[in-house]
Design a protein around this motif. Sequence first.
Motif, PDB file in Angstrom:
ATOM      1  N   THR A  79       0.820  -1.205   0.000  1.00 17.07           N
ATOM      2  CA  THR A  79       0.000   0.000   0.000  1.00 17.07           C
ATOM      3  C   THR A  79       0.851   1.250   0.000  1.00 17.07           C
ATOM      4  N   LEU A  80       0.318   2.269  -0.640  1.00 22.89           N
ATOM      5  CA  LEU A  80       0.966   3.574  -0.654  1.00 22.89           C
ATOM      6  C   LEU A  80       0.224   4.489   0.305  1.00 22.89           C
ATOM      7  N   LEU A  81       0.992   5.139   1.167  1.00 24.69           N
ATOM      8  CA  LEU A  81       0.405   6.045   2.150  1.00 24.69           C
ATOM      9  C   LEU A  81      -0.667   5.362   2.983  1.00 24.69           C
ATOM     10  N   THR A 122      -3.170   3.692   2.161  1.00 21.69           N
ATOM     11  CA  THR A 122      -4.528   3.927   1.671  1.00 21.69           C
ATOM     12  C   THR A 122      -5.172   2.652   1.191  1.00 21.69           C
ATOM     13  N   GLY A 123      -4.387   1.577   1.090  1.00 24.26           N
ATOM     14  CA  GLY A 123      -4.945   0.331   0.595  1.00 24.26           C
ATOM     15  C   GLY A 123      -4.921   0.246  -0.910  1.00 24.26           C
ATOM     16  N   ARG A 124      -4.252   1.156  -1.593  1.00 26.12           N
ATOM     17  CA  ARG A 124      -4.237   1.152  -3.051  1.00 26.12           C
ATOM     18  C   ARG A 124      -2.805   1.261  -3.548  1.00 26.12           C
ATOM     19  N   LEU A 125      -2.536   0.543  -4.623  1.00 20.68           N
ATOM     20  CA  LEU A 125      -1.236   0.663  -5.281  1.00 20.68           C
ATOM     21  C   LEU A 125      -1.481   0.693  -6.764  1.00 20.68           C
ATOM     22  N   THR A 126      -1.012   1.717  -7.428  1.00 19.08           N
ATOM     23  CA  THR A 126      -1.214   1.839  -8.860  1.00 19.08           C
ATOM     24  C   THR A 126       0.119   1.700  -9.554  1.00 19.08           C
ATOM     25  N   THR A 127       0.200   0.764 -10.499  1.00 18.80           N
ATOM     26  CA  THR A 127       1.438   0.589 -11.245  1.00 18.80           C
ATOM     27  C   THR A 127       1.448   1.534 -12.428  1.00 18.80           C
ATOM     28  N   GLN A 128       2.582   1.610 -13.077  1.00 13.23           N
ATOM     29  CA  GLN A 128       2.742   2.588 -14.147  1.00 13.23           C
ATOM     30  C   GLN A 128       1.758   2.363 -15.281  1.00 13.23           C
ATOM     31  N   SER A 129       1.458   1.094 -15.562  1.00  9.36           N
ATOM     32  CA  SER A 129       0.601   0.791 -16.707  1.00  9.36           C
ATOM     33  C   SER A 129      -0.841   1.213 -16.481  1.00  9.36           C
ATOM     34  N   THR A 130      -1.230   1.423 -15.207  1.00 10.79           N
ATOM     35  CA  THR A 130      -2.626   1.769 -14.952  1.00 10.79           C
ATOM     36  C   THR A 130      -2.805   3.193 -14.431  1.00 10.79           C
ATOM     37  N   VAL A 131      -1.720   3.956 -14.444  1.00 16.10           N
ATOM     38  CA  VAL A 131      -1.791   5.316 -13.896  1.00 16.10           C
ATOM     39  C   VAL A 131      -2.587   6.231 -14.814  1.00 16.10           C
ATOM     40  N   ARG A 132      -3.454   7.035 -14.209  1.00 16.55           N
ATOM     41  CA  ARG A 132      -4.148   8.093 -14.944  1.00 16.55           C
ATOM     42  C   ARG A 132      -3.832   9.415 -14.255  1.00 16.55           C
ATOM     43  N   GLU A 133      -3.336  10.332 -15.015  1.00 20.13           N
ATOM     44  CA  GLU A 133      -3.035  11.643 -14.441  1.00 20.13           C
ATOM     45  C   GLU A 133      -4.337  12.337 -14.068  1.00 20.13           C
ATOM     46  N   LEU A 174       6.051   7.296  -6.910  1.00 20.55           N
ATOM     47  CA  LEU A 174       6.003   5.828  -6.930  1.00 20.55           C
ATOM     48  C   LEU A 174       4.720   5.346  -7.580  1.00 20.55           C
ATOM     49  N   ARG A 175       3.632   6.018  -7.237  1.00 18.46           N
ATOM     50  CA  ARG A 175       2.345   5.649  -7.836  1.00 18.46           C
ATOM     51  C   ARG A 175       2.392   5.846  -9.347  1.00 18.46           C
ATOM     52  N   ARG A 176       3.129   6.824  -9.775  1.00 19.33           N
ATOM     53  CA  ARG A 176       3.247   7.113 -11.205  1.00 19.33           C
ATOM     54  C   ARG A 176       4.182   6.108 -11.892  1.00 19.33           C
ATOM     55  N   GLY A 177       5.005   5.435 -11.108  1.00 16.04           N
ATOM     56  CA  GLY A 177       5.953   4.487 -11.688  1.00 16.04           C
ATOM     57  C   GLY A 177       7.351   5.043 -11.839  1.00 16.04           C
ATOM     58  N   ASP A 178       7.582   6.248 -11.329  1.00 14.56           N
ATOM     59  CA  ASP A 178       8.901   6.893 -11.410  1.00 14.56           C
ATOM     60  C   ASP A 178       9.727   6.474 -10.193  1.00 14.56           C
ATOM     61  N   LEU A 179      10.293   5.255 -10.258  1.00 20.06           N
ATOM     62  CA  LEU A 179      11.014   4.718  -9.107  1.00 20.06           C
ATOM     63  C   LEU A 179      12.269   5.529  -8.799  1.00 20.06           C
ATOM     64  N   ASP A 180      12.976   5.922  -9.848  1.00 20.50           N
ATOM     65  CA  ASP A 180      14.211   6.689  -9.634  1.00 20.50           C
ATOM     66  C   ASP A 180      13.924   8.027  -8.957  1.00 20.50           C
ATOM     67  N   GLY A 181      12.841   8.666  -9.367  1.00 20.22           N
ATOM     68  CA  GLY A 181      12.490   9.954  -8.777  1.00 20.22           C
ATOM     69  C   GLY A 181      11.960   9.809  -7.365  1.00 20.22           C
ATOM     70  N   ALA A 182      11.273   8.691  -7.084  1.00 14.73           N
ATOM     71  CA  ALA A 182      10.639   8.506  -5.788  1.00 14.73           C
ATOM     72  C   ALA A 182      11.636   8.130  -4.701  1.00 14.73           C
ATOM     73  N   GLU A 183      12.640   7.312  -5.050  1.00  9.90           N
ATOM     74  CA  GLU A 183      13.506   6.719  -4.027  1.00  9.90           C
ATOM     75  C   GLU A 183      14.210   7.735  -3.126  1.00  9.90           C
ATOM     76  N   PRO A 184      14.855   8.774  -3.668  1.00  9.21           N
ATOM     77  CA  PRO A 184      15.547   9.695  -2.755  1.00  9.21           C
ATOM     78  C   PRO A 184      14.621  10.398  -1.776  1.00  9.21           C
ATOM     79  N   HIS A 185      13.416  10.729  -2.220  1.00 11.19           N
ATOM     80  CA  HIS A 185      12.462  11.400  -1.335  1.00 11.19           C
ATOM     81  C   HIS A 185      11.984  10.444  -0.240  1.00 11.19           C
ATOM     82  N   LEU A 186      11.722   9.191  -0.602  1.00 11.36           N
ATOM     83  CA  LEU A 186      11.275   8.219   0.391  1.00 11.36           C
ATOM     84  C   LEU A 186      12.385   7.919   1.400  1.00 11.36           C
TER      85      LEU A 186
END
Length: 501
Positions: free
Chosen positions: A9-11, A13-24, A55-67
């Motif tokens: 889960t992210l935050l 919330t009980g939801r995890l969205t992978t890159q292929s299913t992300v909607r802006e 991370l929800r968007r699928g940008d692992l490289d961008g997410a990791e340093p912040h996390l």
Amino acid sequence: MDVMGDKATLLETGRLTTQSTVREEPGTAVEEARHRAAAEAGDTSAMSRLGALLLRRGDLDGAEPHLRAATAEGDRAAANNLGVLLHQRGYADEAAGWWRIAAVAGSSAAAHALGRHHRERGDEPAAEYWLRQSAEQGHTLGAYALADLLEHRGDVGAERWMRTAAERGHREAAYRLARVLQRRQAVDAGQDPDMAGLHGRAAVRRAVPPSGRIPAEAIVFGGELLDSARLVVGADTTAAAGTEPRTDADTSTGTSTDARTEADGVRRLTPAEEIEQWFRQAAARGHRRAALHLGVILEARGDLKEAGRWYLSAARDGESRAACALGFLLRDAGDRKNASVWWHRAAKDGDGNAANALGALHAERGETQTAERWYRAAMDAGDVNGAYNLGLLCAEGGRTVQAEQWYRRAAYAGHREAANALAVLLLQVGDTAGAQPWFSKAAEAGSVDAAFNLGILHAGRGEDAAALGWYERAAAAGHTEAALQVGIARLREGDRRGAER
């Protein structure tokens, strides 16, 4: 690599969205800019939220340093999401380390993910510990995963957590809870729990063309009782091709009127009502097998229109058994054209019952070769009725040798009516000794016709007591001709009252 299925889960919330299913979503860019500005100013919460957003968007490289930065400041949601990110990258052990940190800090989502991690590695005690921590903190997926683990072990506590997850809206939990209750209902009714649910009228209709009856006069026995008795092949109580008589098991899926009202005046659901409720909840959330089971319940109750809607919903989602059941509903309504369309769809997906139905449809039209092809397809799909139907088809065409072969194949697989048909066939060629064991096997398996035929067999030998016993057994199951023979026997004995009954 998948992220613990949909279990991470992210935050929280009980939801995890992978890159292929992300909607802006509208405002996402503005939200990201706001979080980024706050994160750069040293806001730990903003770092965590920005990492989760990326991370929800699928940008692992961008997410990791912040996390990692937020985790270093003690943010448990960031620790959980860092575990998710590392699991996506394939670093399962490192992910588990961060989940443990978050779980110890009170993250139910991390406890759930950590529990699944341990279960996947075969460490069930550790898995149970963390899943229980998650479930007891109110995490729906944790409750379901704990129920699944306990059920696998045969632990009686599984139902409690399955119910908890179902009550919180988990559709698979609702479906599985309904199945547990359905099997229990079958046991309480003295039925085989493995035959509960889809083995009712709608799902086990066997597409068997009418086989007719073989007059007993063709068999030279002599004896007064043979004047009105006839050997029968196939189910004596079957009304039409592709149907089975409704049994007690069929009505058990309907809603019972035996409702309970407790001392507090609150009406409690009956077992049947509760089963339907959970199937309905799961079906409404898109669970196709629940929709199928709900359709079976509704059809058994006579709510054909609603049953058809649920069958259609499940069939469109790819449930071949629902497509087959929908075909039967359409055929019963006189729409054989559309019934055939759904049967074709189900048969192509490997449904043997649908293939049998198509075989029966073509057999009724006299299209023997096409019928045989579909019966073979049913047999190839593992449906023993395909062999039985091939036997009937060969027998109707005068191909006795082939009919015997198919009947034997089905009978050895446990098909009771095939055993009865084989016995009749053997009797026709004078093999009485070979016929009787198959009659007995079929009768003991519940074939009413075989019981009746055994009565004829014993009567022909002058074994009146044995004949009467089998006639009584068949009559008790509703066989009208057997009841007539019992009545004749009672009259002979001078028991007029017994004969009238």
